[in-house]
Design a protein around this motif. Structure first.
Motif, PDB file in Angstrom:
ATOM      1  N   THR A 165       7.618  18.992   6.411  1.00 37.36           N
ATOM      2  CA  THR A 165       8.118  19.146   7.769  1.00 37.36           C
ATOM      3  C   THR A 165       7.626  17.973   8.612  1.00 37.36           C
ATOM      4  O   THR A 165       6.758  17.207   8.186  1.00 37.36           O
ATOM      5  N   ALA A 166       8.135  17.845   9.817  1.00 33.06           N
ATOM      6  CA  ALA A 166       7.724  16.753  10.707  1.00 33.06           C
ATOM      7  C   ALA A 166       6.223  16.837  11.036  1.00 33.06           C
ATOM      8  O   ALA A 166       5.545  15.805  11.126  1.00 33.06           O
ATOM      9  N   VAL A 167       5.709  18.040  11.199  1.00 36.49           N
ATOM     10  CA  VAL A 167       4.272  18.213  11.504  1.00 36.49           C
ATOM     11  C   VAL A 167       3.427  17.749  10.322  1.00 36.49           C
ATOM     12  O   VAL A 167       2.431  17.050  10.486  1.00 36.49           O
ATOM     13  N   GLU A 168       3.823  18.110   9.115  1.00 37.50           N
ATOM     14  CA  GLU A 168       3.083  17.697   7.926  1.00 37.50           C
ATOM     15  C   GLU A 168       3.168  16.196   7.714  1.00 37.50           C
ATOM     16  O   GLU A 168       2.180  15.558   7.329  1.00 37.50           O
ATOM     17  N   ILE A 169       4.325  15.606   7.995  1.00 42.72           N
ATOM     18  CA  ILE A 169       4.465  14.151   7.897  1.00 42.72           C
ATOM     19  C   ILE A 169       3.582  13.464   8.913  1.00 42.72           C
ATOM     20  O   ILE A 169       2.920  12.463   8.622  1.00 42.72           O
ATOM     21  N   GLY A 170       3.529  14.007  10.125  1.00 44.22           N
ATOM     22  CA  GLY A 170       2.645  13.446  11.159  1.00 44.22           C
ATOM     23  C   GLY A 170       1.195  13.477  10.735  1.00 44.22           C
ATOM     24  O   GLY A 170       0.448  12.525  10.949  1.00 44.22           O
ATOM     25  N   TYR A 171       0.782  14.563  10.099  1.00 41.16           N
ATOM     26  CA  TYR A 171      -0.611  14.660   9.628  1.00 41.16           C
ATOM     27  C   TYR A 171      -0.874  13.636   8.522  1.00 41.16           C
ATOM     28  O   TYR A 171      -1.912  12.971   8.523  1.00 41.16           O
ATOM     29  N   ALA A 172       0.081  13.487   7.610  1.00 42.52           N
ATOM     30  CA  ALA A 172      -0.063  12.499   6.533  1.00 42.52           C
ATOM     31  C   ALA A 172      -0.143  11.086   7.100  1.00 42.52           C
ATOM     32  O   ALA A 172      -0.942  10.263   6.653  1.00 42.52           O
ATOM     33  N   MET A 173       0.659  10.790   8.112  1.00 47.46           N
ATOM     34  CA  MET A 173       0.613   9.457   8.735  1.00 47.46           C
ATOM     35  C   MET A 173      -0.705   9.233   9.446  1.00 47.46           C
ATOM     36  O   MET A 173      -1.251   8.130   9.442  1.00 47.46           O
ATOM     37  N   ALA A 174      -1.256  10.269  10.061  1.00 44.78           N
ATOM     38  CA  ALA A 174      -2.551  10.137  10.735  1.00 44.78           C
ATOM     39  C   ALA A 174      -3.667   9.836   9.735  1.00 44.78           C
ATOM     40  O   ALA A 174      -4.603   9.118  10.034  1.00 44.78           O
ATOM     41  N   LEU A 175      -3.539  10.377   8.527  1.00 47.42           N
ATOM     42  CA  LEU A 175      -4.525  10.089   7.504  1.00 47.42           C
ATOM     43  C   LEU A 175      -4.502   8.622   7.121  1.00 47.42           C
ATOM     44  O   LEU A 175      -5.486   8.005   6.803  1.00 47.42           O
TER      45      LEU A 175
END
Length: 195
Positions: free
Chosen positions: A185-195
């Motif tokens: 999802t967009a939220v999970e992608i955002g978390y992955a990008m933050a990593l």
């Protein structure tokens, strides 16, 4: 009453740990230096796409995606088909004794450049993970393969393409449909990008 609720992170602990471990594995395989060198694609207009015809869009999207992903050593055949025959917008079949690796993209997807780019990115990611020497059990899983485009600068496009809301009207009938592109999802992608 709302002030009595405890703040919660948008992702569960399990999801955060899962994404973190799979991101670590992805970065270990492609190399941290390659991840740091990647330019982040902020908008689809930054990619050199030619959408004059579906064939030209497919060729230019393939070149754009392969510029961002790590090199792949085995050839892969790229074909188009019909959505109802494929069952999905895109399908990857790994190399076998019966033939070389194949990516089949539904012709209907070629009407949308963003979806074309991301479906190709996900399928080429699957192809990349099938070439990894000494694979681990989750290397070919969708949770892992969907992180490769994010590590290679296509995370914002993946987030934009993660949920499709389509509305239509034909012969007096109206309707809508929702579909997804990719695993996260967009939220999970955002978390992955933050990593």
């Amino acid at each position: 009453m709302l002030w009595f609720r405890q703040p919660r992170p948008p992702l569960t602990t399990f999801l955060r740990v899962d994404i973190e471990l799979l991101m670590r594995r992805t970065i270990d395989v492609i190399g941290g230096e390659q991840v740091r060198r990647q330019t982040l694609v902020m908008d689809l207009d930054e990619l050199p796409l030619d959408d004059a015809t579906p064939d030209r869009l497919l060729d230019s999207a393939k070149r754009a995606v392969l510029q961002h992903l790590p090199p792949m050593h085995q050839p892969v055949e790229l074909l188009t088909g019909k959505m109802d025959e494929l069952g999905n917008p895109a399908v990857y079949r790994h190399a076998s004794p019966e033939g070389q690796a194949r990516i089949q993209l539904a012709g209907e997807v070629l009407a949308d450049p963003l979806r074309t780019v991301m479906e190709l990115a996900y399928q080429y990611s699957s192809h990349f993970w099938h070439q990894v020497q000494n694979p681990r059990p989750l290397d070919k899983d969708a949770r892992t393969t969907a992180l490769l485009p994010i590590c290679c600068g296509l995370g914002i496009l993946a987030s934009d393409a993660s949920l499709y809301d389509q509305q239509w009207s034909r012969n007096g009938y109206v309707g809508w449909s929702i579909s997804r592109c990719g695993y996260y999802t967009a939220v999970e992608i955002g978390y992955a990008m933050a990593l």
